[in-house]
Enzyme design. Structure first.
Site, PDB file in Angstrom:
ATOM      1  N   LEU A 601       4.091  54.344  17.119  1.00 45.42           N
ATOM      2  CA  LEU A 601       4.305  55.417  18.205  1.00 45.42           C
ATOM      3  C   LEU A 601       5.569  55.974  18.022  1.00 45.42           C
ATOM      4  CD1 LEU A 601       2.980  54.197  21.564  1.00 45.42           C
ATOM      5  CD2 LEU A 601       1.844  55.955  20.255  1.00 45.42           C
ATOM      6  N   GLY A 602       6.618  55.081  17.828  1.00 49.12           N
ATOM      7  CA  GLY A 602       8.000  55.698  17.556  1.00 49.12           C
ATOM      8  C   GLY A 602       8.967  54.461  17.220  1.00 49.12           C
ATOM      9  N   GLY A 605      16.505  51.864  17.605  1.00 44.97           N
ATOM     10  CA  GLY A 605      17.459  51.130  17.188  1.00 44.97           C
ATOM     11  C   GLY A 605      16.950  49.784  17.325  1.00 44.97           C
ATOM     12  N   PHE A 606      16.125  49.426  18.045  1.00 43.67           N
ATOM     13  CA  PHE A 606      15.513  48.142  18.353  1.00 43.67           C
ATOM     14  C   PHE A 606      14.548  47.753  17.549  1.00 43.67           C
ATOM     15  CE2 PHE A 606      13.785  51.486  20.967  1.00 43.67           C
ATOM     16  CZ  PHE A 606      12.664  51.411  20.502  1.00 43.67           C
ATOM     17  N   GLY A 607      13.982  48.663  16.629  1.00 47.07           N
ATOM     18  CA  GLY A 607      12.671  48.154  16.169  1.00 47.07           C
ATOM     19  C   GLY A 607      11.452  49.330  16.313  1.00 47.07           C
ATOM     20  N   ASP A 720      22.153  55.317  28.370  1.00 43.88           N
ATOM     21  CA  ASP A 720      21.653  55.659  26.988  1.00 43.88           C
ATOM     22  C   ASP A 720      20.454  56.851  27.062  1.00 43.88           C
ATOM     23  OD1 ASP A 720      21.458  56.302  24.246  1.00 43.88           O
ATOM     24  OD2 ASP A 720      20.295  54.714  23.685  1.00 43.88           O
TER      25      ASP A 720
END
Ligand SMILES: *[C@@H]1O[C@H](CO)[C@@H](O)[C@H](O)[C@H]1NC(C)=O
Ligand SMILES: *[C@@H]1O[C@H](CO)[C@@H](O)[C@H](O)[C@H]1NC(C)=O
Ligand SMILES: *[C@@H]1O[C@H](CO)[C@@H](O)[C@H](O)[C@H]1NC(C)=O
Ligand SMILES: *[C@@H]1O[C@H](CO)[C@@H](O)[C@H](O)[C@H]1NC(C)=O
Ligand SMILES: *[C@@H]1O[C@H](CO)[C@@H](O)[C@H](O)[C@H]1NC(C)=O
Ligand SMILES: *[C@@H]1O[C@H](CO)[C@@H](O)[C@H](O)[C@H]1NC(C)=O
Ligand SMILES: *[C@@H]1O[C@H](CO)[C@@H](O)[C@H](O)[C@H]1NC(C)=O
Length: 920
Positions: A601-602, A605-607, A720
């Protein structure tokens, strides 16, 4: 023959002798239903007017504002009626009102008379000009041209409620004042021209040929206390009179002209001439072409011999006004009147001439001329009005809460938000009590318990009764009956006992966001109410210590529950009363749910974030932390922890999580579109959002942030905020995501952070400089995201050279170029003021100094106003009211529009005001 003076009868000098006799103060209508108010009369004693024998009462019980003044002594004559001796003036506030209650219910429409005599009460020798309203409808402009004249203004309107308000509106041309106010109920059959949509404003009411040429006829001769002024012109007219009684033509007489008025009449001195009188229209700024109706009252006063006839025509401006020859009846009253107002004539000339067969000259007994006013504005829902009025009374609100709460929009009460539908009365949708009280430093506090009236404001969606510090007693469960209520903020009071079950249910079913932090006596743990500070246990089984994935071999099933401390400040979110039902997933389960991590889906920065389905078919998003993630385990767990604690419809909610060996994942409720983002035309989703959808997304995400800032104690800073972190579900409801960097904010906490976090293009310059994030840093970032919604452009523009979106927009808006800023793909299909206002909010959010930025609460309120502007436009144009219209409706190649052909419309205004440039 007799060209009678054109009447400027609006300004009439009333010289009525009055001697004072003291009575008990009566705020109730008298036995006639009359209310007679002497405005500015000090004290509580009433007096009886010598002429009418009517009791006049002081006005203090009818208005909560203004101050009393005596007129200058030089204007007081022995015959001047007492109510002109003093005035009440209203130097403060745009609108000040008198509320008249207890109108005898069965006798609308009431007649109102307001009287004004300036008498240089303020010593300024500057008579003011101001507007007068009856309820929510404009009545007339009051133009006080000199100090000595007494102005009597009268209106006949149908009043829908059992009370009516008369309001003085300051138009910037002097301080409004008033000398007297009379209310006289009338039977609804009287004055057929006054109906639900049309009211009458008196221009003249004249008694022809009175026996005493200076005597005014009013109460008790006129049981309705209409004031009939004498009109004689001995050069042109002969008077005719009788002492016999003149009867009504029938029981349902529509005018009930008093016998004393009908007993006299005039005929032309020269029997072959006609009777003539005239008036000029009196245009006003708000009513440039007034329409007029006239009632001409006739009765034959002479017993005519058999061979005599009195027969005449009534003509207006030389044309027959009443089409047939007319003969008045002996001692019977009758009226010729028009229902549809005559409008647009430069001059109104009435002539009454005899027919050829008439043996007697024409005659007339009395005339009334009115201009008509539309009374089509509808006030706020009456139940809402009663509720908010009770609330205002209970807490002694001294703010300028006057007149109708929602209407007109420009005078809506501060702190309230209203919805305006076309076919139904406006409703109150939000109560910002904090706004009403806390920002008004003159107000010292809100005392007492939570009024049961709060539960009667039925359409309310947002209720902020917070930070009043003094509200005590229990939280009424009746508030749970407010089915539209989505936010109830009771933070910062002295409430006690526990949260009632009805409200808990609403929290549990997700329909209500209740905030009740900072109420030291409020028992938030249903089971042990004795002690004030109770540690509650929360069945959350996330390890809180930093644990590297490698060192953690504990199977999720074996994790032991940890005690979760309530947040500082007494708990501003539900705790043990709401067991969070976060599910633990194994990695194997995640594989099944996501069908082996098939659909991405997207990516952040986390994965990656994957699409998935639970066993019951619920669509979910699975965020899997990758080994190369720059979101450390600590941040990942912090996010999980945060998500277990915060629940709001505009924050992504966690369904469960996985901590299985090295694998860590969070499972969210499904978000169909990971990037709104179609905004930037990245090709994957060529649909785009219309203005209303964008505003809703902005408002909803603002609410999510507001919750972090205000609903949580201590406040949480997201750190963020950006467009990519505003996610949408299938219904296009916005949810803030990615709480990995979220931090609790404590003032003066120097350990807060020493590394700058956030995303390029969104970082608050002040935070950048101080390294101290605040809630205002989020506001800044939100402003950038809001600009993206307005412009459809990314936070950093690359072409021709890297520029910040803020810079780009500021330059254009400073030139008044809103069209060049608004996303071209909306094709101009938006309310321009709404876009202005939103752009202005974005610029305020991105102010260099954080102190100048609004709070998220203010942003939410401003965006609500933008939404209302746009919805009003959509309703008026029959436009895109459907929340889904526009979405995915176009599959045009958006890339060509992103280069933008710019149309420079110079509006000549810089959007520095919270409202858009063009008044609506
Ligand atoms: C008020 O009345 C004065 C005198 O008749 C007139 O000159 C002036 O134009 C009026 N003001 C307005 C705003 O109509
Ligand atoms: C006429 O009316 C005036 C005002 O009401 C009064 O003062 C006067 O006495 C009356 N004159 C006669 C002759 O009745
Ligand atoms: C009507 O009749 C009376 C006598 O009956 C007479 O004096 C009068 O002149 C007549 N009037 C007219 C207008 O014919
Ligand atoms: C009276 O008015 C009517 C209708 O306007 C007109 O036709 C007639 O000529 C007038 N008669 C006289 C005597 O002025
Ligand atoms: C009120 O009267 C006006 C003029 O006759 C008419 O146009 C309007 O429809 C009436 N309104 C109602 C509600 O009857
Ligand atoms: C005037 O009188 C004649 C004769 O009686 C009649 O025919 C005519 O209709 C009358 N006119 C009017 C306007 O009544
Ligand atoms: C934060 O620091 C300021 C200035 O030193 C001080 O006035 C304030 O009380 C401090 N706030 C807290 C919550 O400690």
């Amino acid at each position: 023959m007799a060209a009678a003076p054109a009447s400027r009868m609006l300004l009439l000098c009333l010289a009525v002798a009055a001697t004072a006799g003291v009575l008990q103060a009566r705020a109730q209508p008298d036995s006639n239903g009359f209310i007679s108010i002497d405005c500015g009369l000090p004290g509580t004693a009433s007096y009886v007017d010598d002429t009418t024998k009517l009791a006049y009462v002081p006005d203090a019980g009818f208005t909560g504002a203004g101050s009393n003044h005596n007129i200058s002594a030089e204007y007081i004559t022995p015959t001047l009626a007492e109510r002109y001796h003093n005035v009440r003036s209203f130097p403060d506030g745009a609108r000040n009102c008198y509320t008249l209650r207890s109108i005898v219910a069965q006798v609308p429409p009431p007649r109102h008379a307001a009287t004004f005599k300036y008498g240089n009460y303020d010593g300024l020798a500057r008579p003011p000009i101001f507007d007068l309203y009856i309820g929510v409808n404009f009545w007339t402009m009051v133009n006080v041209t000199d100090a000595d004249s007494a102005i009597i203004l009268e209106a006949i309107v149908l009043v829908p409620d059992d009370f009516v308000q008369v309001c003085l509106v300051n138009t910037g041309t002097g301080t409004p004042f008033i000398s007297g106010l009379d209310l006289r109920p009338l039977k609804s059959t009287l004055y057929p021209q006054a109906n639900a949509t049309q009211g009458l404003v008196l221009l003249a009411r004249l008694n022809f040929g009175p026996t005493n040429s200076t005597a005014i006829i009013r109460y008790p001769d006129d049981p309705h206390d209409r004031v009939w002024f004498p009109w004689v012109n001995t050069a042109a007219w002969n008077s005719v009179s009788t002492t016999l009684r003149v009867e009504d033509i029938a029981d349902d007489d529509m005018f009930e002209v008093p016998t004393k008025v009908l007993q006299t009449a005039i005929t032309p001195r020269n029997a072959s001439e006609s009777i003539e009188f005239s008036w000029d229209p009196e245009p006003q700024p708000k009513d440039p072409t007034p329409g007029y109706v006239a009632n001409m009252h006739f009765s034959e006063l002479e017993l005519l011999p058999g061979n005599a006839t009195r027969q005449f025509y009534v003509n207006l401006n030389g044309k027959p006004w009443f089409p047939k020859p007319y003969s008045p009846m002996y001692l019977i009253s009758d009226t010729i009147y028009n229902s549809n107002p005559g409008r647009g004539f430069p001059h109104y000339n009435v002539s009454i001439n005899a027919t050829a067969n008439s043996t007697l000259p024409p005659m007339i007994n009395a005339v009334e001329v009115f201009s008509v006013i539309p009374t089509t504005n509808v006030g706020t829902d009456s139940q809402d009005v009663s509720a908010i009025t009770a609330i205002k009374a209970k807490y002694g609100v001294k703010k300028n809460w006057m007149g109708d709460p929602c209407v007109p929009k420009t005078l809506a009460w501060e702190g309230l938000t209203c919805s305006y539908a076309i076919s139904s009365p406006p409703r109150i949708t939000s109560l910002q009590w904090e706004f009403v009280f806390c920002r008004n430093l003159s107000f010292s506090g809100l005392n007492g318990d939570v009024s049961s009236s709060f539960a009667i404001v039925k359409a309310v969606q947002y209720m902020y009764i917070c930070h009043t510090n003094n509200l005590s007693g229990s939280v009424p469960d009746s508030l749970s009956q407010l089915s539209s209520l989505t936010v109830l903020d009771l933070t910062g009071n002295k409430l006690s006992e526990s949260i009632p079950s009805g409200l808990l249910k609403r929290i549990q079913d997700g329909s209500l966001n209740l905030r009740y932090g900072d109420n030291p006596n409020l028992c938030t743990n249903g089971k042990s109410c004795q002690t004030k500070k109770t540690k509650s246990k929360l069945a959350i089984t996330l390890p809180r210590k930093k644990q590297g994935p490698a060192s953690n071999s504990v199977k999720p099933q074996n994790e032991t529950p940890v005690t979760h401390e309530p947040p500082a400040g007494g708990g501003s979110y539900p705790q043990s009363s709401l067991q969070l039902e976060n599910r633990l997933f194994t990695y194997k389960e995640l594989e099944m749910i996501t069908d082996n991590f098939q659909r991405v889906l997207g990516r952040g920065g986390f994965g990656y974030v994957y699409d998935g389905f639970l066993e019951d078919g619920t669509q979910v998003a699975v965020k899997l932390r990758s080994d190369s993630s720059n979101q450390g385990v600590k941040e990942f767990l912090a996010e999980a922890q945060t998500l277990t604690e915060i629940h709001h419809k505009n924050l992504v909610s966690m369904i469960g999580y996985c901590k299985d060996g090295d694998y860590m994942a969070l499972v969210y409720d499904c978000l169909a579109s990971m990037d709104f983002i179609s905004l930037h035309g990245n090709g994957r989703n060529t649909g785009f959002l219309n203005w209303r959808q964008r505003l809703k997304i902005a408002q909803e995400s603002a609410q999510g942030l507001e919750y972090l800032h205000k609903g949580c104690s201590p406040p949480l800073i997201h750190r963020d905020v950006k467009a990519a972190n505003i996610l949408l579900n299938a219904k296009l409801e916005a949810k803030i995501a990615d709480f990995g960097l979220t931090k609790a904010y404590r003032e003066n906490d120097t350990h807060m952070s020493n590394t700058l976090v956030g995303t390029l293009g969104y970082v608050d310059p002040e935070y950048h400089a101080t390294m101290q994030p605040t809630t205002k840093s989020d506001v800044y970032s939100f402003g950038v995201a809001l600009l993206e919604l307005v412009t459809g452009r990314p936070a950093i523009l690359r072409d021709p050279e890297p520029t910040s979106l803020i810079q780009w927009a500021r330059q254009r808006l400073a030139r008044g170029n809103i069209e060049g800023v608004a996303d071209q793909r909306m094709r101009g299909d938006h309310d321009v003021n709404s876009v202005w206002k939103a752009a202005d909010v974005a610029l305020k959010c991105t102010a260099q100094a954080s102190a100048q930025r609004p709070t998220m609460t203010e942003v939410v309120a401003q965006l609500q106003k933008c939404l209302e502007l746009e919805e009003a436009r959509a309703a008026a144009t029959g436009g895109s009211g459907d929340p889904y219209s526009g979405y995915s409706a176009y599959s045009t190649d958006v890339s060509q529009t992103s280069t933008g052909f710019e149309v420079e419309h110079n509006f000549g205004r810089v959007p520095t005001m919270p409202t858009g440039p063009a008044a609506r």
